[in-house]
Design an enzyme around this catalytic site. Structure first.
Site, mmCIF file in Angstrom:
data_model
loop_
_atom_site.group_PDB
_atom_site.id
_atom_site.type_symbol
_atom_site.label_atom_id
_atom_site.label_comp_id
_atom_site.label_asym_id
_atom_site.label_seq_id
_atom_site.Cartn_x
_atom_site.Cartn_y
_atom_site.Cartn_z
ATOM 1 N N GLY A 209 -2.160 76.160 105.507
ATOM 2 C CA GLY A 209 -3.095 77.267 105.394
ATOM 3 C C GLY A 209 -2.537 78.395 104.549
ATOM 4 O O GLY A 209 -1.816 78.168 103.566
ATOM 5 N N SER A 210 -2.826 79.615 104.958
ATOM 6 C CA SER A 210 -2.482 80.772 104.131
ATOM 7 C C SER A 210 -0.992 81.050 104.038
ATOM 8 O O SER A 210 -0.584 81.859 103.200
ATOM 9 C CB SER A 210 -3.201 82.015 104.656
ATOM 10 O OG SER A 210 -4.595 81.897 104.455
#
Length: 468
Positions: A209-210
């Site tokens: 993810g981020s």
């Protein structure tokens, strides 16, 4: 007839030679070889130590085997020690250092000869680890019954201070010499819904993810951009040659933001545009500089993290925010954040500090070793500046600790719309010099980085508090 018999004898001799010379190690390592297993279980296996405290030890036993393996506080340390089982082999340190622990390593050959000459029972070497008991217990307690992982490392030396995969299990159940009970325990643990035998810290990979935006931001800096460089950050980013678009789960602060602001707010569309601007080759090069697509170097069985090859623009945009086919272990993301904290120098992670023989002589020791420099010192310091802003003013606010300088990055990733997202928090402290990754596999949160950070950041903070 004589020629035929001579040929058959020659073939037999060649086969015996092949087995004795070439296949010896392979056959000795074969888990079906009970003769080797019986000899191993009849020897005094070395201990695994945290400081002077054993976390795996061999005790005298009565019955079929003269020794039995046991694990004090086994649930706390199972992610590191692994199990040592008659029917189900070994895992983690018990597997990685099996030769040293059993006394059959090449470095122990002289000791074995001396033991043979004086009629002494063979004794395995001891492993002294780099682990910190307070940090390990804090990680176990903070994770609780969640599926997830937490790792802490001294970013200056590469020493692993805590390593937990949750839920944990009791390896004593698999090391029992009651083989009927051992098989019952194996079936129960193997088929458990929460899969405790999976080591999520090092042997499993997940969408980062981020948190992967750190790699994308580092690639941008290495290719001439600055924290003040501006990026387009629309509310929705149409993906080229696709009917899909990328949206934001946080407020980016405008339709044009700086690279630093994009990291602080974890702006998806800004990083999607950045990924396409850099291109797949530069993005892949940055990921591989941090260790993706390569065999892990830690002294535990570990899985390689992946960055996809031959991707189009849409896939590059998704990969830039840690989605599509990007997959990373918590260990891999720990190495990313540790390298940034260490001014761009990536150290080799290790759990074992020394291997010590029965005579207390050091057989082998692990010294700090630099693997690579994935980004320049100046750019690493710019990354630190941005990551500290993430914690001070951005999505990483739940990780703040009074009196400590902390840099970090939140991440919330999904692999399937029908399952809860993965929650990440990765970060570092400057005093103590510690990098930490906290990961929760099934986080009951909204699909945004702020809520994901709220789930993972308390685990991060608990470990740092234990190390203060």
């Amino acid at each position: 007839m004589s020629i035929f018999i001579s040929l058959m004898m020659a073939a037999l001799l060649l086969n015996i030679t092949w087995i004795s010379v070439v296949r010896t190690n392979e056959l000795n390592a074969d888990p079906r070889n009970r003769r080797v297993r019986d000899a191993e279980f009849a020897s005094d296996r070395g201990a695994i130590l945290v400081g002077n405290t054993p976390i795996a030890i061999t005790n005298p036993s009565e019955g079929r085997f003269p020794y039995a393996r046991s694990y004090p506080k086994g649930d706390t340390w199972s992610s590191v020690t692994g199990w040592y089982s008659y029917d189900y082999a070994r895992s983690e340190l018990e597997k990685q250092y099996n030769e040293e622990l059993s006394g059959t390593g090449s470095s122990q050959a002289v000791s074995r000869i001396i033991d043979l000459l004086v009629g002494r029972q063979r004794q395995g070497a001891n492993l002294s680890t780099t682990l910190n008991p307070a940090a390990q217990q804090a990680a176990v307690d903070a994770l609780g019954d969640k599926q997830g992982a937490a790792i802490a490392m001294d970013w200056e030396t590469g020493e692993i201070l805590a390593l937990v995969s949750a839920p944990t299990y009791d390896p004593n159940r698999l090391s029992t010499l009651d083989l009927t009970q051992e098989r019952v325990a194996w079936d129960e643990l193997l088929n458990a819904k929460d899969e405790p035998l999976k080591n999520r810290a090092v042997r499993e990979v997940f969408p980062p993810g981020s948190t992967f935006k750190l790699v994308t931001a580092a690639a941008a800096l290495e290719n001439g951009m600055l924290p003040s460089s501006e990026l387009q950050s629309p509310q929705s980013l149409p993906l080229p040659n696709s009917n899909r678009s990328m949206g934001n789960s946080t407020n980016c602060g405008g339709t044009t933001v700086t690279l630093e602001q994009a990291l602080v707010t974890s702006c998806n569309t800004a990083f999607g545009n950045l990924g396409m601007e850099l291109g797949s080759e530069k993005l892949r090069a940055a990921a591989e500089a941090f260790g993706f697509n390569a065999e892990p170097t830690i002294d535990l069985p570990a899985a390689a993290s992946r960055f996809p090859a031959e991707i189009d623009e849409a896939q590059t945009a998704l990969s830039a925010i840690g989605q599509f086919d990007v997959a990373a272990s918590p260990l891999q993301m720990l190495q990313v954040v540790a390298a940034i904290a260490n001014d761009g120098h990536m150290m080799q992670p290790h759990v074992v500090r020394t291997v010590t023989g029965a005579d207390l002589k050091v057989v082998r020791s692990m010294e700090p070793h630099e693997l690579s420099q994935p980004l320049s010192e100046s750019n690493a310091q710019l990354m630190q500046q941005m990551m500290e802003s993430v914690v001070a003013d951005g999505t990483g606010r739940p990780a703040r600790i009074d009196g400590m300088t902390i840099g970090g990055k939140t991440g919330t990733a999904q692999s399937d719309p029908d399952r809860p997202p993965y929650a990440w928090f990765i970060g570092y402290a400057k005093d103590p010099k510690v990098a930490v990754v906290a990961f929760v596999q099934s986080a009951d949160v909204e699909r945004d980085d702020i809520s994901g950070g709220r789930v993972a950041a308390p685990i991060f903070k608990a470990i740092l508090e234990a190390l203060r």
